[in-house]
Structure formats: structure tokens, C-alpha cells
Design a protein around this motif. Structure first.
Motif, PDB file in Angstrom:
ATOM      1  N   ARG A  74       0.742  -1.330  -0.034  1.00 17.89           N
ATOM      2  CA  ARG A  74      -0.144   0.037   0.056  1.00 17.89           C
ATOM      3  C   ARG A  74       0.821   1.427  -0.072  1.00 17.89           C
ATOM      4  O   ARG A  74       0.720   2.151  -0.905  1.00 17.89           O
ATOM      5  N   THR A  75       1.918   1.279   0.841  1.00 21.87           N
ATOM      6  CA  THR A  75       2.679   2.435   0.842  1.00 21.87           C
ATOM      7  C   THR A  75       3.312   2.664  -0.370  1.00 21.87           C
ATOM      8  O   THR A  75       3.500   3.737  -1.136  1.00 21.87           O
ATOM      9  N   VAL A  76       4.118   1.775  -0.901  1.00 14.63           N
ATOM     10  CA  VAL A  76       4.718   1.789  -2.201  1.00 14.63           C
ATOM     11  C   VAL A  76       3.613   2.292  -3.283  1.00 14.63           C
ATOM     12  O   VAL A  76       4.056   3.273  -4.098  1.00 14.63           O
ATOM     13  N   GLU A  77       2.451   1.686  -3.397  1.00  8.72           N
ATOM     14  CA  GLU A  77       1.410   1.999  -4.583  1.00  8.72           C
ATOM     15  C   GLU A  77       1.039   3.384  -4.184  1.00  8.72           C
ATOM     16  O   GLU A  77       1.074   3.996  -5.374  1.00  8.72           O
ATOM     17  N   ARG A  78       0.736   3.708  -3.160  1.00  9.01           N
ATOM     18  CA  ARG A  78       0.458   5.332  -3.090  1.00  9.01           C
ATOM     19  C   ARG A  78       1.275   6.287  -3.199  1.00  9.01           C
ATOM     20  O   ARG A  78       1.258   7.440  -3.683  1.00  9.01           O
ATOM     21  N   LEU A 131       4.119   5.785  -5.240  1.00  5.88           N
ATOM     22  CA  LEU A 131       4.316   5.802  -6.867  1.00  5.88           C
ATOM     23  C   LEU A 131       3.221   6.632  -7.540  1.00  5.88           C
ATOM     24  O   LEU A 131       3.334   7.264  -8.511  1.00  5.88           O
ATOM     25  N   ASP A 132       2.045   6.318  -6.937  1.00  2.07           N
ATOM     26  CA  ASP A 132       1.018   6.979  -7.708  1.00  2.07           C
ATOM     27  C   ASP A 132       0.862   8.692  -7.639  1.00  2.07           C
ATOM     28  O   ASP A 132       0.682   9.305  -8.623  1.00  2.07           O
ATOM     29  N   VAL A 133       1.303   8.998  -6.488  1.00  2.07           N
ATOM     30  CA  VAL A 133       1.665  10.463  -6.446  1.00  2.07           C
ATOM     31  C   VAL A 133       2.688  11.016  -7.187  1.00  2.07           C
ATOM     32  O   VAL A 133       2.510  11.982  -7.825  1.00  2.07           O
ATOM     33  N   ILE A 134       3.824  10.261  -7.105  1.00  4.24           N
ATOM     34  CA  ILE A 134       4.934  10.785  -8.051  1.00  4.24           C
ATOM     35  C   ILE A 134       4.296  10.699  -9.742  1.00  4.24           C
ATOM     36  O   ILE A 134       4.937  11.605 -10.280  1.00  4.24           O
ATOM     37  N   ARG A 135       3.686   9.692 -10.226  1.00  9.21           N
ATOM     38  CA  ARG A 135       3.448   9.556 -11.464  1.00  9.21           C
ATOM     39  C   ARG A 135       2.177  10.669 -11.736  1.00  9.21           C
ATOM     40  O   ARG A 135       2.401  11.488 -12.725  1.00  9.21           O
ATOM     41  N   GLN A 136       1.414  11.037 -10.869  1.00 12.38           N
ATOM     42  CA  GLN A 136       0.354  12.171 -11.069  1.00 12.38           C
ATOM     43  C   GLN A 136       0.906  13.555 -11.064  1.00 12.38           C
ATOM     44  O   GLN A 136       0.414  14.373 -11.744  1.00 12.38           O
ATOM     45  N   SER A 137       2.207  13.541 -10.346  1.00 11.10           N
ATOM     46  CA  SER A 137       2.706  14.873 -10.319  1.00 11.10           C
ATOM     47  C   SER A 137       3.937  15.212 -11.406  1.00 11.10           C
ATOM     48  O   SER A 137       4.340  16.104 -11.433  1.00 11.10           O
ATOM     49  N   GLY A 138       3.944  14.104 -12.136  1.00 10.84           N
ATOM     50  CA  GLY A 138       4.765  14.226 -13.399  1.00 10.84           C
ATOM     51  C   GLY A 138       6.266  14.177 -13.073  1.00 10.84           C
ATOM     52  O   GLY A 138       7.073  14.653 -13.756  1.00 10.84           O
ATOM     53  N   ALA A 139       6.499  13.672 -11.860  1.00 13.03           N
ATOM     54  CA  ALA A 139       7.994  13.475 -11.291  1.00 13.03           C
ATOM     55  C   ALA A 139       8.814  12.047 -11.545  1.00 13.03           C
ATOM     56  O   ALA A 139       9.930  12.178 -10.975  1.00 13.03           O
ATOM     57  N   ARG A 140       8.343  11.290 -12.131  1.00 12.59           N
ATOM     58  CA  ARG A 140       9.004  10.049 -12.256  1.00 12.59           C
ATOM     59  C   ARG A 140      10.487  10.266 -12.852  1.00 12.59           C
ATOM     60  O   ARG A 140      11.353   9.504 -12.297  1.00 12.59           O
TER      61      ARG A 140
END
Length: 227
Positions: free
Chosen positions: A107-111, A113-122
Motif C-alpha cells: 500500500r505504501t509503495v503503490e500510494r 508511486l501513484d502521487v509521483i506519477r500524477q505529479s509528473g515527477a517520475r
């Protein structure tokens, strides 16, 4: 001395409270190439910046983060604990090392990584923590850049390196000597160290050929590196 990546540990904690937006901005203003932040989840699954399990040390509130919603956290700290999304917005195009604190589950990893993707910061975020957390990150994102934190003089097993595929091995600075630095580079990794805070310690590490230094004194490292 060679160019070394200057990473600000929790921002600029000698000037501002660690892991706050002011601390991150100050570190970048002091010459940091990247900022290191600690990420945990609130009760409702929002990644926020906090190293400890509770608010006691930094905020003098004896409440565990895991028991608080993000709204409750905001109220208790007057918005002082930023969300990961806020931190990514505040750091612009700068690099960010995300340290996943505590027991790290799916859960920690998924949440996170989701924020990082949504922020365009990958493309500007990389991850650090121990083997279990980094295996979880690698499973969730085959392209993630990883700094595997290692606390033993014994080298990581080849099977672990093959599974995690770290770009960096991340060592406590006091463990690093010339032999260890040579071994890390021979194994095809870059060498990251944490957290020397004196000019003498930093100079020794630069002479050993480390590739990245994470420090609470980013101003000292920046000045030393600029000489």
C-alpha cells in the motif's frame, strides 16, 4: 576533487524544521542538487513527509501518524507537515530522493508511486531504503531509479543486486573506505553515503571517490565542492 552529487538530508534542518517546504526550498537555495525526504502514509493513505512514527519529536504532539487522517494532521501542525504532492511541487525540476520509512508494504509503495506519477515527477525521483522496500518498488516500477541502503560491510548478495537492480548503493559514511568504494564501483554501482556533517568527513569521502553525499549541512558540502 571530482563532481559529487550534493543531497540535502531532509532539506536544510540547521535552518528550518526538517522535511518541511521551507527546509526543502532553503536547501535548494544553498546549492543542493537533490533533496532527500522521508515518506510515510497517513491513516487515509496520503503520503506525507515525516521521518518518525509520531509527531512528538518535531511537533511536540504525542500522536502516531498512522492514526491520523491528512486533515487531522494538517490541523494539528497548522499545515506544517507537507504532503508528497506538495513537496514535489515545491522542488520544481530538482531531483528528489524518496526514503520510504518504517515497515513498507504494498500500500505504501503503490500510494507513493501513484502521487509521483500524477505529479509528473517520475524522471527526477529516486528511491532509497533497505532491501525489502526496494524489492517492492522494483516490482511496482521496473524503471525506477533505486539507491539501495546497505548497513553492513558484507556486500549485498549477487541475487539481491540482480533483483533490485540499484543504480546506487547507499552506505552510512563511517563504513566507507577505499576498498569498499572500489568494490561498489567494480560491481557497477554508484556509491552514495549518508550523513557526514563535518568538512573533514566530507573531504575524506570525496577523496575516496564517492559519487553522492547526503548531508544535513548542504552549505558546507556545496562550499567544499566549489573549491
Amino acid at each position: 576533487m571530482q563532481t559529487v552529487t550534493a543531497v540535502a538530508h531532509r532539506g536544510d534542518p540547521y535552518r528550518f524544521r526538517e522535511n518541511t517546504l521551507a527546509s526543502l526550498r532553503s536547501a535548494l537555495g544553498q546549492g543542493a542538487d537533490a533533496v532527500e525526504i522521508d515518506v510515510r502514509l497517513t491513516r487515509d493513505g496520503v503520503p506525507v513527509l515525516l521521518h518518525d512514527e509520531t509527531l512528538r519529536r518535531l511537533w511536540e504532539i504525542d500522536r502516531p501518524l498512522a492514526a491520523l487522517s491528512v486533515q487531522e494532521l494538517r490541523g494539528l501542525t497548522a499545515g506544517g507537515v507537507p504532503t508528497l504532492a506538495q513537496a514535489l511541487a515545491a522542488t520544481g525540476d530538482s531531483r528528489v530522493m524518496v526514503d520510504l520509512c518504517g515497515p513498507v508494504g504494498r500500500r505504501t509503495v503503490e500510494r507513493t508511486l501513484d502521487v509521483i506519477r500524477q505529479s509528473g515527477a517520475r524522471d527526477r525521483v529516486y528511491y532509497s531504503a533497505g532491501a525489502e522496500a526496494m524489492l517492492a518498488v522494483r516490482a511496482a516500477d521496473p524503471a525506477a531509479e533505486i539507491a539501495l541502503t546497505w548497513t553492513s560491510l558484507a556486500p549485498p548478495r549477487p541475487a539481491l543486486l540482480a533483483a533490485v537492480r540499484p543504480r546506487w548503493l547507499n552506505y552510512r559514511f563511517s563504513l566507507v573506505d577505499r576498498e569498499l568504494a572500489a568494490r561498489v564501483h567494480r560491481d557497477g554501482c554508484l556509491l552514495s553515503v549518508w550523513t557526514p556533517d563535518t568538512r573533514r568527513s566530507m573531504s575524506r569521502l570525496l577523496e575516496l571517490g564517492v559519487d553522492s553525499v547526503t548531508t544535513n549541512r548542504i552549505d558546507v558540502l556545496h562550499a567544499l565542492r566549489s573549491r
